[in-house]
Write a protein that holds these residues in place. Structure first.
Motif, PDB file in Angstrom:
ATOM      1  N   VAL A   1       0.947  -1.234   0.107  1.00 55.32           N
ATOM      2  CA  VAL A   1       0.069   0.122   0.090  1.00 55.32           C
ATOM      3  C   VAL A   1       0.941   1.174  -0.088  1.00 55.32           C
ATOM      4  O   VAL A   1       0.531   2.351  -0.812  1.00 55.32           O
ATOM      5  N   PRO A   2       2.050   1.386   0.958  1.00 55.04           N
ATOM      6  CA  PRO A   2       2.850   2.371   0.785  1.00 55.04           C
ATOM      7  C   PRO A   2       3.165   2.862  -0.739  1.00 55.04           C
ATOM      8  O   PRO A   2       3.623   4.046  -0.640  1.00 55.04           O
ATOM      9  N   LYS A   3       3.568   2.022  -1.519  1.00 53.03           N
ATOM     10  CA  LYS A   3       4.147   2.183  -2.771  1.00 53.03           C
ATOM     11  C   LYS A   3       2.746   2.720  -4.148  1.00 53.03           C
ATOM     12  O   LYS A   3       3.367   3.177  -4.836  1.00 53.03           O
ATOM     13  N   MET A   4       1.693   2.530  -3.629  1.00 55.40           N
ATOM     14  CA  MET A   4       0.517   3.069  -4.419  1.00 55.40           C
ATOM     15  C   MET A   4       0.386   4.607  -4.237  1.00 55.40           C
ATOM     16  O   MET A   4       0.417   5.292  -3.285  1.00 55.40           O
ATOM     17  N   LYS A   5       0.175   5.193  -5.466  1.00 54.37           N
ATOM     18  CA  LYS A   5       0.042   6.690  -5.804  1.00 54.37           C
ATOM     19  C   LYS A   5      -1.316   7.000  -5.892  1.00 54.37           C
ATOM     20  O   LYS A   5      -1.998   6.334  -6.434  1.00 54.37           O
ATOM     21  N   GLY A   6      -1.664   8.272  -5.497  1.00 59.16           N
ATOM     22  CA  GLY A   6      -2.798   8.952  -6.016  1.00 59.16           C
ATOM     23  C   GLY A   6      -3.876   8.363  -5.388  1.00 59.16           C
ATOM     24  O   GLY A   6      -3.868   7.861  -3.970  1.00 59.16           O
ATOM     25  N   ASN A   7      -5.208   8.328  -6.111  1.00 63.55           N
ATOM     26  CA  ASN A   7      -6.142   7.990  -5.687  1.00 63.55           C
ATOM     27  C   ASN A   7      -6.115   6.425  -5.585  1.00 63.55           C
ATOM     28  O   ASN A   7      -5.771   5.802  -6.802  1.00 63.55           O
ATOM     29  N   LYS A   8      -6.389   5.421  -4.691  1.00 61.91           N
ATOM     30  CA  LYS A   8      -6.084   4.212  -4.389  1.00 61.91           C
ATOM     31  C   LYS A   8      -7.275   3.440  -4.814  1.00 61.91           C
ATOM     32  O   LYS A   8      -8.446   3.632  -3.984  1.00 61.91           O
ATOM     33  N   MET A   9      -7.393   1.991  -5.373  1.00 67.23           N
ATOM     34  CA  MET A   9      -8.460   1.380  -5.297  1.00 67.23           C
ATOM     35  C   MET A   9      -8.296  -0.248  -5.102  1.00 67.23           C
ATOM     36  O   MET A   9      -6.974  -0.505  -5.616  1.00 67.23           O
ATOM     37  N   VAL A  10      -8.853  -1.027  -4.275  1.00 71.52           N
ATOM     38  CA  VAL A  10      -8.526  -2.427  -4.300  1.00 71.52           C
ATOM     39  C   VAL A  10      -9.760  -3.202  -4.725  1.00 71.52           C
ATOM     40  O   VAL A  10     -10.903  -3.124  -4.667  1.00 71.52           O
ATOM     41  N   TYR A  11      -9.308  -4.387  -5.320  1.00 69.99           N
ATOM     42  CA  TYR A  11     -10.302  -5.332  -5.679  1.00 69.99           C
ATOM     43  C   TYR A  11     -10.101  -6.635  -4.957  1.00 69.99           C
ATOM     44  O   TYR A  11      -8.693  -7.213  -4.971  1.00 69.99           O
ATOM     45  N   ILE A  12     -10.776  -7.127  -4.299  1.00 71.95           N
ATOM     46  CA  ILE A  12     -10.704  -8.216  -3.400  1.00 71.95           C
ATOM     47  C   ILE A  12     -11.719  -9.314  -3.677  1.00 71.95           C
ATOM     48  O   ILE A  12     -12.732  -9.198  -3.688  1.00 71.95           O
ATOM     49  N   ALA A  13     -11.352 -10.530  -4.201  1.00 70.88           N
ATOM     50  CA  ALA A  13     -12.050 -11.625  -4.467  1.00 70.88           C
ATOM     51  C   ALA A  13     -11.627 -13.105  -4.229  1.00 70.88           C
ATOM     52  O   ALA A  13     -10.451 -13.112  -3.634  1.00 70.88           O
ATOM     53  N   GLY A  14     -12.548 -13.977  -3.993  1.00 69.76           N
ATOM     54  CA  GLY A  14     -12.120 -15.505  -3.780  1.00 69.76           C
ATOM     55  C   GLY A  14     -12.801 -15.761  -2.359  1.00 69.76           C
ATOM     56  O   GLY A  14     -13.987 -15.610  -2.399  1.00 69.76           O
ATOM     57  N   ASP A  15     -11.863 -16.064  -1.592  1.00 66.09           N
ATOM     58  CA  ASP A  15     -12.560 -16.866  -0.245  1.00 66.09           C
ATOM     59  C   ASP A  15     -13.379 -15.822   0.384  1.00 66.09           C
ATOM     60  O   ASP A  15     -12.888 -14.788   0.651  1.00 66.09           O
ATOM     61  N   SER A  16     -14.729 -16.128   0.899  1.00 63.24           N
ATOM     62  CA  SER A  16     -15.663 -15.061   1.419  1.00 63.24           C
ATOM     63  C   SER A  16     -14.856 -14.668   2.778  1.00 63.24           C
ATOM     64  O   SER A  16     -15.076 -13.575   3.142  1.00 63.24           O
ATOM     65  N   ARG A  17     -14.171 -15.610   3.566  1.00 64.22           N
ATOM     66  CA  ARG A  17     -13.575 -15.151   4.670  1.00 64.22           C
ATOM     67  C   ARG A  17     -12.697 -14.045   4.707  1.00 64.22           C
ATOM     68  O   ARG A  17     -12.491 -13.119   5.484  1.00 64.22           O
TER      69      ARG A  17
ATOM     70  N   CYS B   1     -12.499 -12.047   2.001  1.00 67.29           N
ATOM     71  CA  CYS B   1     -13.159 -10.826   1.609  1.00 67.29           C
ATOM     72  C   CYS B   1     -13.743 -10.131   2.653  1.00 67.29           C
ATOM     73  O   CYS B   1     -13.538  -8.808   2.891  1.00 67.29           O
ATOM     74  N   ILE B   2     -14.378 -10.590   3.691  1.00 65.04           N
ATOM     75  CA  ILE B   2     -14.776  -9.868   4.993  1.00 65.04           C
ATOM     76  C   ILE B   2     -13.823  -9.176   5.545  1.00 65.04           C
ATOM     77  O   ILE B   2     -13.937  -8.082   6.003  1.00 65.04           O
ATOM     78  N   ALA B   3     -12.857  -9.921   5.895  1.00 65.48           N
ATOM     79  CA  ALA B   3     -11.430  -9.534   6.740  1.00 65.48           C
ATOM     80  C   ALA B   3     -10.667  -8.245   6.157  1.00 65.48           C
ATOM     81  O   ALA B   3     -10.418  -7.220   6.913  1.00 65.48           O
ATOM     82  N   LEU B   4     -10.354  -8.250   4.928  1.00 61.99           N
ATOM     83  CA  LEU B   4      -9.801  -7.341   4.135  1.00 61.99           C
ATOM     84  C   LEU B   4     -10.688  -6.077   3.943  1.00 61.99           C
ATOM     85  O   LEU B   4     -10.215  -4.949   4.009  1.00 61.99           O
ATOM     86  N   ASN B   5     -11.756  -6.194   3.722  1.00 61.47           N
ATOM     87  CA  ASN B   5     -12.760  -5.174   3.484  1.00 61.47           C
ATOM     88  C   ASN B   5     -12.917  -4.469   4.965  1.00 61.47           C
ATOM     89  O   ASN B   5     -12.795  -3.154   4.775  1.00 61.47           O
ATOM     90  N   GLN B   6     -12.816  -4.976   5.884  1.00 59.07           N
ATOM     91  CA  GLN B   6     -12.899  -4.288   7.245  1.00 59.07           C
ATOM     92  C   GLN B   6     -11.566  -3.661   7.552  1.00 59.07           C
ATOM     93  O   GLN B   6     -11.453  -2.504   7.850  1.00 59.07           O
ATOM     94  N   TYR B   7     -10.378  -4.366   7.177  1.00 61.02           N
ATOM     95  CA  TYR B   7      -9.190  -3.797   7.206  1.00 61.02           C
ATOM     96  C   TYR B   7      -9.009  -2.316   6.450  1.00 61.02           C
ATOM     97  O   TYR B   7      -8.621  -1.387   7.073  1.00 61.02           O
ATOM     98  N   PHE B   8      -9.493  -2.460   5.266  1.00 54.84           N
ATOM     99  CA  PHE B   8      -9.238  -1.224   4.252  1.00 54.84           C
ATOM    100  C   PHE B   8     -10.183  -0.270   4.906  1.00 54.84           C
ATOM    101  O   PHE B   8      -9.779   1.069   4.680  1.00 54.84           O
ATOM    102  N   ARG B   9     -11.283  -0.628   5.288  1.00 51.69           N
ATOM    103  CA  ARG B   9     -12.394   0.447   5.687  1.00 51.69           C
ATOM    104  C   ARG B   9     -12.118   1.130   7.141  1.00 51.69           C
ATOM    105  O   ARG B   9     -11.940   2.257   7.257  1.00 51.69           O
ATOM    106  N   LYS B  10     -11.817   0.227   8.257  1.00 52.50           N
ATOM    107  CA  LYS B  10     -11.546   0.593   9.587  1.00 52.50           C
ATOM    108  C   LYS B  10      -9.991   1.030   9.830  1.00 52.50           C
ATOM    109  O   LYS B  10      -9.866   1.880  10.644  1.00 52.50           O
ATOM    110  N   GLU B  11      -9.019   0.190   9.386  1.00 56.55           N
ATOM    111  CA  GLU B  11      -7.717   0.666   9.698  1.00 56.55           C
ATOM    112  C   GLU B  11      -7.381   1.729   8.711  1.00 56.55           C
ATOM    113  O   GLU B  11      -6.515   2.303   9.153  1.00 56.55           O
ATOM    114  N   LEU B  12      -7.346   1.425   7.352  1.00 57.33           N
ATOM    115  CA  LEU B  12      -6.751   2.544   6.364  1.00 57.33           C
ATOM    116  C   LEU B  12      -7.675   3.705   5.994  1.00 57.33           C
ATOM    117  O   LEU B  12      -7.281   4.505   5.431  1.00 57.33           O
TER     118      LEU B  12
END
Length: 242
Positions: A192-208, A210-221
């Protein structure tokens, strides 16, 4: 074949022919379908194809007769479309793809959904497992060349992951067990620190994941929810999850 299935075939679903079938890794088949209707579709990268893989099989319930697969590539001029179908789950779709043959007729319907290409960001992070690889490939391939694309694709068996349709390998592959959220987060914190400008993430696959990473990007980042795209393709406790 039931009356309902006959109606589906004649009224609701379109037809395609299995033009080519190829096993590209120990657990993945590449299926090329051919149909005149593919030449007319107003296609957006991220579309799915619902295949009636169980039509005519009276042993299956109606909900098990249809499976959705990401469109890996489309050639509208030739009326062909490519899918990558994994067999790791050993489910109904896995058995179908192992046994289907070239020149057979299949029945399909488009599913558009929301896990589509979005050109509004400057940099992108693609995260997923084997089930999501073809979907993330086509999204990345259709992004403008000036966009920054980072990736985190994981599998317990790296030899089960495959190159893109053009034989390129633009993503970074990692050997990780299913649901390795802690290990995935360690890698994300490096990217993530290497990413520039307006950032977007696509998370797919295992639902567990997806849920955990969605929370991380919303609540932690504290990322904007519009910039967090998630799509659970499967869950070990459920059957038939897209």
């Amino acid at each position: 074949m039931s009356l309902l299935e006959n109606i589906l075939k004649k009224v609701v679903l379109d037809e395609a022919i299995i033009h080519q079938k190829e096993k590209i890794t120990p657990s993945v088949y590449k299926i090329k379908l051919k149909s005149e209707s593919f030449k007319k579709i107003d296609f957006t990268p991220g579309y799915f194809l619902r295949l009636g893989i169980g039509i005519g099989n009276d042993e299956l319930s109606m909900k098990d007769k249809v499976r959705s697969y990401s469109v890996w590539d489309i050639d509208k001029s030739n009326g062909t479309l490519d899918l990558a179908i994994a067999t790791e789950s050993n489910g109904i779709g896995s058995k179908w793809v192992a046994n289907c043959k070239e020149n057979e007729t299949v029945y399909f319907k488009w599913k558009k959904g929301n896990f589509l290409i979005d050109n509004s960001a400057d940099s992108y992070l693609m995260i997923g497992d084997l089930s999501a690889l073809s979907h993330l490939y086509i999204l990345s391939r259709y992004l403008p060349k000036e966009k920054q694309v980072e990736s985190l694709i994981y599998s317990e068996n790296l030899n089960h992951l495959f190159a893109d349709i053009n034989n390129n390998k633009p993503f970074n592959f990692h050997s990780l067990k299913q649901n390795s959220i802690d290990d995935i987060l360690i890698i994300i914190k490096q990217i993530v620190p290497k990413m520039k400008g307006n950032k977007m993430v696509y998370i797919a696959g295992d639902s567990r994941v997806c849920i955990a990473l969605n929370q991380y990007f919303r609540k932690e980042l504290n990322w904007n929810t519009k910039n967090i795209k998630t799509k659970p393709f499967w869950n070990p406790k459920k059957k038939g999850l897209e």
